[in-house]
Design a protein around this motif. Sequence first.
Motif, PDB file in Angstrom:
ATOM      1  N   LYS A   1      -0.242   2.763  -8.614  1.00  0.00           N
ATOM      2  CA  LYS A   1      -1.495   2.072  -8.947  1.00  0.00           C
ATOM      3  C   LYS A   1      -1.265   1.153 -10.147  1.00  0.00           C
ATOM      4  O   LYS A   1      -1.745   0.013 -10.177  1.00  0.00           O
ATOM      5  CB  LYS A   1      -2.597   3.095  -9.256  1.00  0.00           C
TER       6      LYS A   1
ATOM      7  N   TYR B   1      -4.166   0.983   5.130  1.00  0.00           N
ATOM      8  CA  TYR B   1      -3.030   1.910   5.098  1.00  0.00           C
ATOM      9  C   TYR B   1      -2.451   2.137   6.492  1.00  0.00           C
ATOM     10  O   TYR B   1      -1.500   2.896   6.645  1.00  0.00           O
ATOM     11  CB  TYR B   1      -3.449   3.251   4.490  1.00  0.00           C
TER      12      TYR B   1
ATOM     13  N   THR C   1      -8.083  14.999  -8.729  1.00  0.00           N
ATOM     14  CA  THR C   1      -8.404  13.991  -7.707  1.00  0.00           C
ATOM     15  C   THR C   1      -9.611  13.153  -8.126  1.00  0.00           C
ATOM     16  O   THR C   1      -9.676  11.964  -7.805  1.00  0.00           O
ATOM     17  CB  THR C   1      -8.682  14.642  -6.334  1.00  0.00           C
TER      18      THR C   1
ATOM     19  N   ALA D   1      -9.641   9.112  -8.289  1.00  0.00           N
ATOM     20  CA  ALA D   1     -10.681   8.320  -7.614  1.00  0.00           C
ATOM     21  C   ALA D   1     -11.383   7.391  -8.608  1.00  0.00           C
ATOM     22  O   ALA D   1     -11.663   6.227  -8.303  1.00  0.00           O
ATOM     23  CB  ALA D   1     -11.679   9.244  -6.930  1.00  0.00           C
TER      24      ALA D   1
ATOM     25  N   SER E   1       0.830  -1.197   0.000  1.00  0.00           N
ATOM     26  CA  SER E   1       0.000   0.000   0.000  1.00  0.00           C
ATOM     27  C   SER E   1       0.872   1.257   0.000  1.00  0.00           C
ATOM     28  O   SER E   1       1.929   1.301   0.640  1.00  0.00           O
ATOM     29  CB  SER E   1      -0.903   0.034   1.240  1.00  0.00           C
TER      30      SER E   1
ATOM     31  N   ASN F   1      -2.092  -0.919  -3.567  1.00  0.00           N
ATOM     32  CA  ASN F   1      -3.219  -0.146  -3.048  1.00  0.00           C
ATOM     33  C   ASN F   1      -2.762   1.306  -2.965  1.00  0.00           C
ATOM     34  O   ASN F   1      -1.712   1.592  -2.399  1.00  0.00           O
ATOM     35  CB  ASN F   1      -3.620  -0.604  -1.639  1.00  0.00           C
TER      36      ASN F   1
ATOM     37  N   TYR G   1       0.300   5.463   0.572  1.00  0.00           N
ATOM     38  CA  TYR G   1      -0.648   6.504   0.981  1.00  0.00           C
ATOM     39  C   TYR G   1      -0.007   7.871   0.769  1.00  0.00           C
ATOM     40  O   TYR G   1       1.115   8.128   1.216  1.00  0.00           O
ATOM     41  CB  TYR G   1      -1.028   6.318   2.458  1.00  0.00           C
TER      42      TYR G   1
ATOM     43  N   GLY H   1      -4.031   5.330  -2.007  1.00  0.00           N
ATOM     44  CA  GLY H   1      -5.037   6.235  -1.476  1.00  0.00           C
ATOM     45  C   GLY H   1      -4.370   7.489  -0.968  1.00  0.00           C
ATOM     46  O   GLY H   1      -3.145   7.634  -1.044  1.00  0.00           O
TER      47      GLY H   1
ATOM     48  N   MET I   1      -8.489   4.884  -6.780  1.00  0.00           N
ATOM     49  CA  MET I   1      -7.774   5.326  -5.583  1.00  0.00           C
ATOM     50  C   MET I   1      -8.744   5.857  -4.543  1.00  0.00           C
ATOM     51  O   MET I   1      -9.752   6.493  -4.872  1.00  0.00           O
ATOM     52  CB  MET I   1      -6.743   6.404  -5.964  1.00  0.00           C
ATOM     53  N   GLU I   2      -8.419   5.590  -3.270  1.00  0.00           N
ATOM     54  CA  GLU I   2      -9.296   5.978  -2.160  1.00  0.00           C
ATOM     55  C   GLU I   2      -8.843   7.332  -1.608  1.00  0.00           C
ATOM     56  O   GLU I   2      -7.775   7.448  -1.016  1.00  0.00           O
ATOM     57  CB  GLU I   2      -9.222   4.918  -1.060  1.00  0.00           C
ATOM     58  N   ILE I   3      -9.661   8.357  -1.815  1.00  0.00           N
ATOM     59  CA  ILE I   3      -9.254   9.718  -1.479  1.00  0.00           C
ATOM     60  C   ILE I   3     -10.303  10.386  -0.592  1.00  0.00           C
ATOM     61  O   ILE I   3     -11.505  10.229  -0.809  1.00  0.00           O
ATOM     62  CB  ILE I   3      -9.059  10.555  -2.768  1.00  0.00           C
ATOM     63  N   HIS I   4      -9.828  11.131   0.414  1.00  0.00           N
ATOM     64  CA  HIS I   4     -10.738  11.937   1.237  1.00  0.00           C
ATOM     65  C   HIS I   4     -10.147  13.332   1.403  1.00  0.00           C
ATOM     66  O   HIS I   4      -8.978  13.576   1.088  1.00  0.00           O
ATOM     67  CB  HIS I   4     -11.006  11.278   2.597  1.00  0.00           C
TER      68      HIS I   4
END
Length: 450
Positions: free
Chosen positions: A27, A67, A44, A48, A8, A32, A10, A34, A52-55
């Motif tokens: 990726k 992560y 972004t 996504a 992973s 993984n 991050y 994010g 990809m895991e994005i906040h």
Amino acid sequence: MNIKDLHSVYFIGIGGIGMSALARYFKFIGKNVGGYDKTESPLTKELAEGGMEIHYEDNIDLVPQHYKIPIGTLVVYTPAVPIDHREYQYFIKEEFEVRKRSAVLGLVTNHSFCLAVAGTHGKTTTSCILAHLLKEAGMPITAFLGGISEDFNSNFLLEGTEVSVVEADEFDRSFLQLTPNVACITSMDADHLDIYGTSEALVQSFKNFAGRIKPEGKLFVRNGLPLDGITYGIGDNSDFCIENLEIENGAYIFNLVTPEETFRGVRFSKPGKHNLLNGLVAFAMALQTDAPKQRLVDAMGTFKGVQRRFSYRIKTDDFVFIDDYAHHPTEINAVYEAVAEMHPNKKVLAIFQPHLYSRTRDFIDDFAKSLEKFDSVLLLDIYPAREQPIEGVTSDWLLQKINNSNKKLITKSGLLEEIKKQAPDVLVTMGAGDIGLEIEKIEKEFTHEN
């Protein structure tokens, strides 16, 4: 750290142009991926959509559990992330492998034949031209770019891993993490004085970068820079030189002279002598690989450009709209000269959004001199980016210094009406902040009118 052992990766600041290119790489090779970013953006959203895991809130509870396993997880951050960022502090405290973007880029490219592009101006365009040339020549390259190439609509290209193309960024001395085989330095104008303090310290950093080139490697430098290397220039007897330059249907036609041979009738369509120099050094660097020479020559003529680097958004007989990332006086001068060369005797309106309070303060008089050349100037408020306001440093202060009676402060909401009111022949938008988000609105409005 071995990339093969990672499961992973991050990213803290995943929406940055350099960070997102690295994110795409990890990726692509099956990790993984994010991350966090301050705000959602078209970039972004693309990441996504790519899985990809994005906040967008600095909250460790929003970081997916996979992560939070230290073994096999790499955390990458950008220098723009503040030291008190909660997620950053969490990963440091829990003793994760936490690396700057530049260090990871050095790690990824170290085992390839690395071509690195450095300079305070021209990095992104030059590296995009270089990536385009090598791709068209069929070379097995990976490219990490600081802008969106219009040729492959991305800031990342993976055609193989034997050759890599990277931007060598001087900000925060990031480029000192690289060990390239071939490098160029396009310019060393004073910039990032919030980091370096003096222009002498900046120049020394470029010299340190030059010292990181691998043994038997090559350094290309624009003629006139105080560095030893293979020179390039226009009509000046450089080692790599452009001669017999002509303009034909909006494109440059010229002879490209190298120490070994001369390529005649080379075509290049990106306006501006600064872009022509970028193309020249990209070609010189590409020649250091095994790429077929004629395919490189042909590819010079098909380079489309980079988003927000003298990008034609509208081009008709009655109205031209050009957008550029220019955020330094030298870059604004280059844009002006390119407009004057390609669109002589036209009424030009320039809209500029200053980027950073410190840069505006450090170059206030130079900004005024570069902007006052345009027929008319509109100024937006300063885009702060990573900075807090500096007392007295405002767009109004800059406006007062511009020796041009056709000048005005403007808000984004008033842009469209003011452009209509002034009715320019050529409209130019410039800046490295969020002025880029206004471009589509302007294009939509005036494409409809034209």
